[in-house]
Design a protein around this motif. Structure first.
Motif, PDB file in Angstrom:
ATOM      1  N   UNK A 341       0.802  -1.232   0.000  1.00  0.00           N
ATOM      2  CA  UNK A 341       0.000   0.000   0.000  1.00  0.00           C
ATOM      3  C   UNK A 341       0.827   1.272   0.000  1.00  0.00           C
ATOM      4  N   UNK A 342       2.152   1.146  -0.160  1.00  0.00           N
ATOM      5  CA  UNK A 342       3.040   2.311  -0.142  1.00  0.00           C
ATOM      6  C   UNK A 342       3.289   2.803  -1.575  1.00  0.00           C
ATOM      7  N   UNK A 343       3.165   4.121  -1.760  1.00  0.00           N
ATOM      8  CA  UNK A 343       3.433   4.756  -3.055  1.00  0.00           C
ATOM      9  C   UNK A 343       4.418   5.887  -2.843  1.00  0.00           C
ATOM     10  N   UNK A 344       5.454   5.898  -3.678  1.00  0.00           N
ATOM     11  CA  UNK A 344       6.496   6.923  -3.574  1.00  0.00           C
ATOM     12  C   UNK A 344       6.479   7.753  -4.856  1.00  0.00           C
ATOM     13  N   UNK A 345       6.215   9.044  -4.707  1.00  0.00           N
ATOM     14  CA  UNK A 345       6.304   9.985  -5.827  1.00  0.00           C
ATOM     15  C   UNK A 345       7.698  10.622  -5.733  1.00  0.00           C
ATOM     16  N   UNK A 346       8.634  10.247  -6.632  1.00  0.00           N
ATOM     17  CA  UNK A 346      10.023  10.706  -6.464  1.00  0.00           C
ATOM     18  C   UNK A 346      10.278  12.103  -7.033  1.00  0.00           C
ATOM     19  N   UNK A 347       9.444  13.062  -6.612  1.00  0.00           N
ATOM     20  CA  UNK A 347       9.572  14.437  -7.137  1.00  0.00           C
ATOM     21  C   UNK A 347      10.603  15.204  -6.313  1.00  0.00           C
ATOM     22  N   UNK A 348      11.833  14.674  -6.262  1.00  0.00           N
ATOM     23  CA  UNK A 348      12.856  15.259  -5.392  1.00  0.00           C
ATOM     24  C   UNK A 348      13.390  16.575  -5.940  1.00  0.00           C
ATOM     25  N   UNK A 349      13.193  16.808  -7.246  1.00  0.00           N
ATOM     26  CA  UNK A 349      13.580  18.099  -7.841  1.00  0.00           C
ATOM     27  C   UNK A 349      12.417  18.636  -8.691  1.00  0.00           C
ATOM     28  N   UNK A 350      11.189  18.496  -8.165  1.00  0.00           N
ATOM     29  CA  UNK A 350      10.016  18.873  -8.952  1.00  0.00           C
ATOM     30  C   UNK A 350       9.611  17.736  -9.874  1.00  0.00           C
ATOM     31  N   UNK A 351       8.540  17.962 -10.641  1.00  0.00           N
ATOM     32  CA  UNK A 351       8.074  16.934 -11.573  1.00  0.00           C
ATOM     33  C   UNK A 351       8.192  17.422 -13.008  1.00  0.00           C
ATOM     34  N   UNK A 352       8.692  16.529 -13.864  1.00  0.00           N
ATOM     35  CA  UNK A 352       8.793  16.841 -15.285  1.00  0.00           C
ATOM     36  C   UNK A 352       7.498  16.484 -15.995  1.00  0.00           C
ATOM     37  N   UNK A 353       7.615  15.995 -17.221  1.00  0.00           N
ATOM     38  CA  UNK A 353       6.441  15.689 -18.038  1.00  0.00           C
ATOM     39  C   UNK A 353       5.617  14.568 -17.391  1.00  0.00           C
ATOM     40  N   UNK A 354       4.296  14.558 -17.584  1.00  0.00           N
ATOM     41  CA  UNK A 354       3.521  15.608 -18.268  1.00  0.00           C
ATOM     42  C   UNK A 354       3.001  16.688 -17.313  1.00  0.00           C
ATOM     43  N   UNK A 378      10.518  -1.176  -2.921  1.00  0.00           N
ATOM     44  CA  UNK A 378       9.648  -1.594  -4.031  1.00  0.00           C
ATOM     45  C   UNK A 378       8.850  -0.399  -4.556  1.00  0.00           C
ATOM     46  N   UNK A 379       8.330   0.419  -3.649  1.00  0.00           N
ATOM     47  CA  UNK A 379       7.555   1.602  -4.054  1.00  0.00           C
ATOM     48  C   UNK A 379       8.419   2.590  -4.834  1.00  0.00           C
ATOM     49  N   UNK A 380       9.711   2.637  -4.509  1.00  0.00           N
ATOM     50  CA  UNK A 380      10.630   3.530  -5.240  1.00  0.00           C
ATOM     51  C   UNK A 380      10.778   3.070  -6.690  1.00  0.00           C
ATOM     52  N   UNK A 381      11.016   1.777  -6.881  1.00  0.00           N
ATOM     53  CA  UNK A 381      11.139   1.244  -8.247  1.00  0.00           C
ATOM     54  C   UNK A 381       9.828   1.407  -9.012  1.00  0.00           C
ATOM     55  N   UNK A 382       8.716   1.143  -8.339  1.00  0.00           N
ATOM     56  CA  UNK A 382       7.412   1.308  -8.989  1.00  0.00           C
ATOM     57  C   UNK A 382       7.174   2.778  -9.353  1.00  0.00           C
ATOM     58  N   UNK A 383       7.618   3.685  -8.477  1.00  0.00           N
ATOM     59  CA  UNK A 383       7.445   5.119  -8.745  1.00  0.00           C
ATOM     60  C   UNK A 383       8.165   5.556 -10.010  1.00  0.00           C
ATOM     61  N   UNK A 384       9.331   4.972 -10.266  1.00  0.00           N
ATOM     62  CA  UNK A 384      10.056   5.263 -11.509  1.00  0.00           C
ATOM     63  C   UNK A 384       9.216   4.810 -12.701  1.00  0.00           C
ATOM     64  N   UNK A 385       8.679   3.590 -12.623  1.00  0.00           N
ATOM     65  CA  UNK A 385       7.897   3.026 -13.737  1.00  0.00           C
ATOM     66  C   UNK A 385       6.588   3.782 -13.958  1.00  0.00           C
ATOM     67  N   UNK A 386       5.939   4.207 -12.874  1.00  0.00           N
ATOM     68  CA  UNK A 386       4.689   4.968 -13.010  1.00  0.00           C
ATOM     69  C   UNK A 386       4.926   6.279 -13.762  1.00  0.00           C
ATOM     70  N   UNK A 387       6.040   6.934 -13.458  1.00  0.00           N
ATOM     71  CA  UNK A 387       6.347   8.200 -14.141  1.00  0.00           C
ATOM     72  C   UNK A 387       6.539   7.976 -15.640  1.00  0.00           C
ATOM     73  N   UNK A 388       7.209   6.872 -15.988  1.00  0.00           N
ATOM     74  CA  UNK A 388       7.418   6.543 -17.406  1.00  0.00           C
ATOM     75  C   UNK A 388       6.080   6.234 -18.077  1.00  0.00           C
TER      76      UNK A 388
END
Length: 500
Positions: A341-354, A378-388
């Motif tokens: 149930x953990x979700x990580x939004x890796x917006x450590x320097x803001x968010x790019x597209x979209x 696991x949430x960190x790796x998933x966060x990368x994939x979600x952004x893509x």
């Protein structure tokens, strides 16, 4: 005299300088790499030392030739690929930088960008450059140095200074200050270059207060710019290919037809789709950019940028010391059945597209007493994939094309969990090539085409081979639920700094 059998590709990235020797089959003979120090003088500021960029890149260039037991006589030519947008200004006479390099990730000019938007410049800038107003690009970084470093503006207006992205800086240093050039792919990332007229845009230079005298001459991505003048090599070697790292990776993946797409998982994640001769204007906050120019032919691309990709894994390791090394992230992530149930939004320097939210900040949501280091990893790796995923959907909408496959490269693609999850979320095949150093390979290909080392792109196409293909296995119901929670988490992370 013996025929040179190898191409030296210089890959100057955000966290390291690399040199790779390729043979005629596109295989790696030897590689050398040195890290470069990251400087964070204030929150949101990221800088590099230009002198360190030079000496690490020049030393690995010499080192890789020695490692392969070769001399400069064995090297047909040099291709350069580089971290884009990173801004260096130096003295034309002494070659001394006037300030540290301001890195593409740096957010210090976010307020300048906000003012430009409020004053109604967004449409004009997007129309000319294909870019959205953001601190990511070079223009506001140049303006900041001119306005904030004492005496620099005056020297710039007198023509005593040079601006360059990292490619320009390296060519300048390798030629002892004889050649001040960039290529179209790097120029198209400055927010000063008109991608339709293929020239520096006078209206934009005036808007940002940047003297044209400091700008490099813009060349194609595949031509002989000069020969090396340093004593690093036993002979003068032609420098004959330049491309920004993401465009070089697109070329190295041999995505030569319109609609072909690649994603590089480096410090950030960068998805680029070849759009051929057409400039596709995005309705979903993607960037229209120049992929490359070979001869008189210009190829355009659509791009979406995730600012923090592999850097999120780096942060787990160095920032909060949750893991000891990057490779550990895969075994830790697969040690639990799901993200708990953990979700990580890796917006450590803001968010790019979209989203293009300069004020977003990283957020880990859904933490409970049962949350472990494995869930967060696991949430960190998933966060990368979600952004893509978000970028891929925006790209498909803009081009009205559905992606049948996604070619991937970069350090993080060695992580099989991340690649499988990417395939599941995107519901498309993810293909990892045999040669993962596609950024360096693209620079080598561009350099080799200019010198006749390779005849044409048809000869290159035969060299691309898949290492592993990942196909979707998750159910649509699982994926839809995860995407719903991800987008919910994104909304929590957005506009954080502005609301604080």
């Amino acid at each position: 005299m013996k025929t040179a059998k190898y191409i030296l590709a210089l890959d100057q990235g955000t966290t390291s300088s690399r040199a790779v020797l390729f043979n005629h089959d596109g295989n790696i003979l030897a590689m050398s790499q040195k890290p470069i120090e990251q400087h964070f003088p204030h929150p949101g500021w990221v800088e590099h030392d230009p002198s360190e960029i030079w000496y690490t890149q020049s030393s690995v260039a010499a080192e890789v030739i020695a490692k392969a037991d070769l001399t400069g006589l064995d090297v047909a030519c040099i291709g350069i690929t580089n971290q884009r947008e990173t801004t260096i200004i130096w003295d034309r006479e002494t070659s001394m930088p006037v300030y540290r390099a301001i890195v593409w990730q740096d957010r210090r000019t976010a307020d300048i960008c906000r003012e430009l938007k409020e004053n109604g410049y967004a449409d004009m800038i997007q129309e000319k450059t294909g870019l959205l107003i953001d601190a990511y690009f070079s223009a506001t970084k140049i303006k900041w140095i001119l306005d904030n470093v004492e005496g620099v503006r005056e020297r710039a207006e007198k023509g005593k200074l040079c601006f360059g992205t990292v490619d320009s800086w390296l060519v300048w240093k390798f030629t002892h200050g004889r050649v001040h050039v960039t290529d179209v792919s790097n120029a198209s990332r400055t927010m000063l270059f008109n991608i339709h007229t293929m020239q520096w845009d006078k209206e934009l230079l005036e808007l940002f207060g940047i003297p044209e005298a400091i700008l490099p001459k813009v060349k194609s991505s595949s031509e002989i710019y000069s020969e090396t003048s340093t004593t690093l090599f036993s002979t003068k070697i032609p420098i004959s290919g330049i491309a920004g790292d993401q465009q070089a990776a697109l070329f190295g993946q041999l995505c030569l037809e319109p609609g072909m797409t690649k994603t590089t998982y480096g410090t950030g994640c960068f998805m680029v789709m070849n759009t051929g001769k057409e400039v596709v204007k995005s309705e979903n906050n993607l960037l229209s950019t120049i992929a490359w120019k070979i001869g008189d032919s210009v190829t355009y691309a659509l791009e979406g940028s995730v600012f923090v990709g592999g850097a999120a894994i780096q942060w787990l390791r160095d920032g909060i010391q949750l893991i000891n090394n990057a490779s550990e992230s895969e075994s830790l992530a697969t040690s639990v059945p799901d993200n708990g149930g953990v979700y990580f939004v890796p917006a450590l320097t803001g968010m790019g597209a979209p989203y293009w939210d300069q004020y977003a900040r990283g957020a880990i949501l859904g933490i409970t007493r049962g949350t472990t280091a494995a869930h967060i990893t696991r949430a960190t790796l998933e966060g990368i994939a979600f952004q893509v995923y978000d970028i891929l959907k925006a790209m498909e909408h803009d081009t009205q094309r559905q992606s049948l496959e996604l070619r991937v490269d970069g350090g993080a693609v060695a992580n099989n969990f991340l690649m499988q999850f990417q395939s599941d979320i995107c519901r498309t095949n993810v293909i990892r090539p045999q040669i993962l150093e596609t950024t360096a390979l693209g620079a080598a290909y561009l350099a080799g085409l200019a010198t006749g080392f390779w005849r044409d792109t048809e000869e290159l196409r035969k060299q691309w081979n898949a290492n592993k293909e990942f196909s979707p296995v998750a159910t649509e119901e699982e994926v839809d639920k995860q995407l719903h929670m991800w987008h919910k988490a994104v909304e929590r992370a957005r506009n954080w700094e502005e609301l604080a």
